[in-house]
Design an enzyme around this catalytic site. Sequence first.
Site, mmCIF file in Angstrom:
data_model
loop_
_atom_site.group_PDB
_atom_site.id
_atom_site.type_symbol
_atom_site.label_atom_id
_atom_site.label_comp_id
_atom_site.label_asym_id
_atom_site.label_seq_id
_atom_site.Cartn_x
_atom_site.Cartn_y
_atom_site.Cartn_z
ATOM 1 N N SER B 142 0.851 -1.186 0.000
ATOM 2 C CA SER B 142 0.000 0.000 0.000
ATOM 3 C C SER B 142 0.884 1.232 0.000
ATOM 4 O O SER B 142 2.021 1.184 0.488
ATOM 5 C CB SER B 142 -0.886 0.008 1.252
ATOM 6 O OG SER B 142 -1.466 1.293 1.431
ATOM 7 N N TYR B 155 -1.216 0.832 10.855
ATOM 8 C CA TYR B 155 -1.427 0.081 9.622
ATOM 9 C C TYR B 155 -0.268 0.312 8.652
ATOM 10 O O TYR B 155 0.293 -0.625 8.073
ATOM 11 C CB TYR B 155 -2.751 0.531 8.988
ATOM 12 C CG TYR B 155 -3.048 -0.076 7.641
ATOM 13 C CD1 TYR B 155 -3.572 -1.361 7.545
ATOM 14 C CD2 TYR B 155 -2.838 0.650 6.461
ATOM 15 C CE1 TYR B 155 -3.862 -1.915 6.300
ATOM 16 C CE2 TYR B 155 -3.125 0.101 5.223
ATOM 17 C CZ TYR B 155 -3.640 -1.181 5.140
ATOM 18 O OH TYR B 155 -3.921 -1.717 3.920
#
Lengths: 463, 249
Positions: B142, B155
């Site tokens: 990501s 995260y």
Amino acid sequence: MTVLLSGWGRTAPSAARVVRPRDAAQVAQVLAGAGPRGALPRGLGRSYGDAAQDAGGTVLDCTGLTGPVRFDAARGEVTAAAGVPLGRLADALLPHGHVLPVVPGTGYVTLGGAIAADVHGKNHHADSSLGAHVRSLALVTPDGAVRLVGPGGAGRPEDGPDGVTDDDPELFWATVGGMGLTGVVTGATLATLPVETAFARVDTDRTADLDATLDLLSRESGHRYSVAWIDLPGGGRSVVSRADHAHVGDLSLAARRAPLRGGAAGPAATVPFTAPAGLFNRWTVGAFNRAYYHRAPRRRRGQIQPLAAFFHPLDGLRAWNRAYGPAGAVQYQCVVPPGEEDTLRAVAAELARVPTFLGVLKRMGESTPGPLSFPRPGWTLAVDVPADLPGLRELLDRLDRRVLEAGGRLYLAKDARARPGTIRAMYPGLPDWRRTCARADPDGVMVSDLARRLGLRARPEKE
Amino acid sequence: MRDAVGSVRSVLLLGGRSEIGLAVVERLVREGAREVVLAARGGTELPGVLDAPGLQVHSLEFDASLPETHADTVARAVELVGDLDVVVDAFGVLGDQAAYEADPVAAARDSAVNYTGHVSVDLAAAARLREQGHGTLVVLSSIAGVRTRRFNFVYGSAKAGLDGFAQGLGDALHGSGARVLVVRPGYVPTQMSRHVDPAPFPATPAQVAAAVARGLRTGAHTVWAPPVLRPLFTVLRTLPRPLWRRLSR
């Protein structure tokens, strides 16, 4: 040693343990020691796709299978080890006044590989493919046996020089065109063609479009060799070469003194590095094709050319596949039956919209009985396309459907992307071939990436 | 086998309910894949988007938080479909940053799924790909991991770890015939991310899938979705910290 292997098109590489056996006994030993991912013979790696790869398995580099080339003048037959390149075999034959009966576009294929692909040449319309001229071949099957097998019928060999003849034409024809999946060919005996000189007498014509090319190639001109180099993006205009072996009387007075000399290949240059990405595009290809077309004479008769130069124009440049760049190339080669010229036109029209060079169009003659052998009577078209071209998958799938509907087929030695069901439909002899394979290799030792991808040996794969 | 134009026969999806993962599988099926294994905790239903003649979809139990089961997960996938042409590693959890800061245990638990869960299953998958001599491991990283940000650093840091791990694994596999494709999507509106405010340059799951397909076709080691994120982050990565900190998104 684990090595990353790919085909000449440099797409989809896979890793295998590579060993280099020197004789049939060592081949048998390697096959006996093959692991769960099987084994496969590989020659000089000229098949375009994944035919000479066995991911995770053992690949036998067969270029080590060499030995003396024996020419039997009485029968006009030559016996050689499977690792000998056809170019070298031709060089060895010429002093005897003989040439190979079938010569593919490059001399850098091994004898074993040429049999496994049942290669054809510019004389297919007259002389069929290589398999039609093989008198016998020595095949090491995974059980370790060295079998001498022949084509059966009138061509059945008498007991060969090694004593044993295994009367198994079914296995012979499963091996001819069988892509190395029946065992390892270690040697073969071929019929040869007597010639007077080491030269070809070449007629060259330029044609304006595809119809003119088809028309010229259809004429019964009596030439043994004929081929069209075709500019598809340029509308199918072509440089058509038709040739025969030159007679002594065709040569210059100087050359007549030693008519069998001077036909060998000259020294070769090497493409030094991989071309940058994107070099293989519409513009470079268009420029190349235009230059090639206009460089050729409009019409020339009786040009005397050394045989190697006529048969292998690209062999002067080693590793030329580096010019494809990092993404590599796919070669699309199909054959359509006679009378299916409209299919050929449609395929050519679709391919004209993408960058292609080295398009080759040829008339094809009689086929051999090999169930996986590619050549069929009709027309064969071969073109190179950049592998990373957007939409290539869909384009070629579309062409496959047209070729299949016309009763044509694709060449396994070139294929790198067809679907299992397509190949199954194009090769109706596949079930017979599978049965013969299962007999020669019940444990399924012989396997390739091509066979895995297309489900050639396995039970029919789901489409 | 992957063919010359990037089509494959078999796909293992780790994170069998992941929207992005399923979009990738759907795309690969459209391009010719016919054997699919969906691995998820508690198994999965056959998703309606997967439909093609002759398509076989298998379901497999897979728990990212139990690393000792991961080698077995990969082995069972091989039993089901044979060679794994593509393994798509797409599982993950995206909690709320403020909640993580209030509950360090939950933060650690989710980080284990988002990082160490991938380490064990990706290493097991890579071992199989190396053994079979071909195959691509697609790792869903990501942009959150390219440079971690104040607003989602729990995260983001796990993704940063995963991204680095996947790159190293790709280098380790060099020459083995197996490859790693690192995928760096931007904000993707899905069930998992619906509690997060939308960000500029979003990508749909289908766009991520298209990027993966492109990577498979060209043999790239990294793809971004949308592609503009690559030059954008070349710049953003060099921003001074005070400036980076102030960027709300």
